[in-house]
Write a protein that holds these residues in place. Structure first.
Motif, PDB file in Angstrom:
ATOM      1  N   ALA A 235      41.494 103.677  11.247  1.00 23.41           N
ATOM      2  CA  ALA A 235      41.554 103.255  12.718  1.00 23.41           C
ATOM      3  C   ALA A 235      41.012 102.056  12.954  1.00 23.41           C
ATOM      4  N   GLU A 236      41.539 101.211  14.036  1.00 19.18           N
ATOM      5  CA  GLU A 236      40.954  99.938  14.333  1.00 19.18           C
ATOM      6  C   GLU A 236      39.777  99.805  15.023  1.00 19.18           C
ATOM      7  N   PRO A 237      39.092  98.911  14.698  1.00 15.51           N
ATOM      8  CA  PRO A 237      39.551  97.554  13.943  1.00 15.51           C
ATOM      9  C   PRO A 237      39.091  97.804  12.261  1.00 15.51           C
ATOM     10  N   TYR A 238      40.206  97.513  11.819  1.00 14.99           N
ATOM     11  CA  TYR A 238      40.328  97.549  10.165  1.00 14.99           C
ATOM     12  C   TYR A 238      39.114  96.780   9.684  1.00 14.99           C
ATOM     13  N   SER A 239      38.662  97.255   8.630  1.00 11.60           N
ATOM     14  CA  SER A 239      37.295  96.367   8.082  1.00 11.60           C
ATOM     15  C   SER A 239      37.605  96.278   6.528  1.00 11.60           C
ATOM     16  N   TRP A 240      36.952  94.967   6.152  1.00  8.60           N
ATOM     17  CA  TRP A 240      36.896  94.812   4.808  1.00  8.60           C
ATOM     18  C   TRP A 240      35.411  94.428   4.540  1.00  8.60           C
ATOM     19  N   THR A 241      34.860  95.324   3.707  1.00  9.87           N
ATOM     20  CA  THR A 241      33.413  95.192   3.266  1.00  9.87           C
ATOM     21  C   THR A 241      33.204  94.738   1.883  1.00  9.87           C
TER      22      THR A 241
END
Length: 354
Positions: A235-241
């Motif tokens: 789901a938004e907000p899409y995340s990059w960790t």
């Protein structure tokens, strides 16, 4: 047969007769005369006699003299050739070691960055045998031209590197030894990196291979060490960790990521959040996050600060994602975000770090 030749006539004919040049009729007449004339016979015998020893010696001396003259001539020619070669070698040595030639930026390794309204330049030769000297900087009509001479290292010229600062107030372009290195706020020699980034961008955060290409183009591993990453695409907000295996000395992980995170947000079309984790010196896991909204809200202030510091008038785009429209725009975003690294933190990140 009557011999009607006089001695005077025979004496005139004897040289030709002795050489065999007279006709048979003349030969017969001469020979009849010689048969009855001892004087003319004696003269013919003298003509045909072997060359006297003295004359042979004189002839030999003449030959020896000619040989000596010839040897002296060869010595002079050889000496002249050697002198010519030495002069040419001397001129070549002077060219390579003393006079040199205009330095060529294509053969230089260079470091370029902006600081306090000036372009900082560090150059070094790609070859340890090359030296630079006679650096000169000229400014005319907003264009700075930096020149130097280069040649082989010698006792006269030993330095293979240089470091100097170019004030950028009122400057539009900077040329280093024939190469454009700075133009309207951008370090132009770095454009290839941003062409690679432009080609690596992706519209979707759910493509790990595309994210790896972006990370490699930004030299993430070289700057921050080994890492793994995880994605949130439910789901938004899409995340990059990004999960780093170690903390860099002096809190550099947070500082460097504050510079890189806005570029990650720009290069991934639907990415809304960038996070990173690492183990601090006490073994505790630290997590930091930057959102697209935070970056976009801070852009006007950052761009204004960059314009003021570098004498540029770049238009501020509405979102960092708008900077992914061209390599030059990405380079401008990088330059703006570099201030975050120079200032040591993203706004509000210092509070989170504490």
């Amino acid at each position: 047969m009557k011999n009607d030749l006089t001695c005077a006539v025979v004496e005139d004919l004897l040289p030709s007769y002795a050489e065999g040049l007279t006709s048979p009729e003349t030969n017969g007449a001469v020979e009849r005369h010689l048969a009855g004339c001892k004087g003319c016979s004696a003269k013919l015998a003298a003509m045909r006699a072997p060359e006297p020893e003295q004359e042979r010696e004189e002839t030999a001396k003449e030959v020896d003299y000619l040989k000596k003259v010839k040897r002296r001539g060869w010595k002079r020619v050889t000496l002249a050739v050697l002198l010519t070669v030495l002069v040419l070698l001397g001129a070549l040595a002077a060219k390579l070691f003393v006079i040199g030639s205009p330095a060529d930026a294509e053969a230089m390794s260079m470091g370029l960055w902006t600081d306090d309204g000036a372009l900082q330049v560090e150059v070094s030769s790609a070859s340890s045998a090359k030296a630079y000297w006679d650096w000169n900087t000229e400014t005319a009509d907003g264009i700075v031209t930096i020149t130097a001479r280069e040649g082989l290292v010698s006792p006269l010229h030993r330095t293979a590197s240089a470091k100097f600062s170019v004030p950028l107030e009122g400057v539009e372009e900077v040329y280093l030894c024939g190469r454009l290195i700075w133009q309207e706020g951008l370090i132009t020699v770095a454009l290839q990196k941003f062409e690679t980034l432009y080609e690596a961008q992706t519209p979707y955060v759910g493509d790990p291979s595309a994210l790896n290409r972006i990370a490699q183009a930004l030299y993430l591993e070289s700057l921050l060490g080994n890492y793994t990453f995880s994605l949130q695409t439910a789901a938004e907000p899409y995340s990059w960790t990004l999960e780093f295996s170690r903390e860099m000395v002096g809190g550099q992980t947070d500082i460097m990521m504050s510079y890189l995170a806005p570029q990650l947000l720009a290069l991934v079309g639907n990415l809304g959040t960038v996070s990173w984790t690492y183990q601090d010196a006490d073994g505790n896991t630290q997590t930091r996050t930057i959102t697209l909204e935070e970056v976009d809200a801070q852009l006007p202030e950052l761009a204004a600060a960059y314009n003021a510091a570098n004498g540029t008038d770049w238009l501020v785009l509405e979102s960092v994602k708008d900077y992914a429209q061209s390599p030059i725009a990405l380079q401008r975003l990088d330059a703006i975000c570099w201030q975050l690294y120079a200032d040591n933190t993203w706004p509000d990140q210092a509070d989170a770090a504490s």
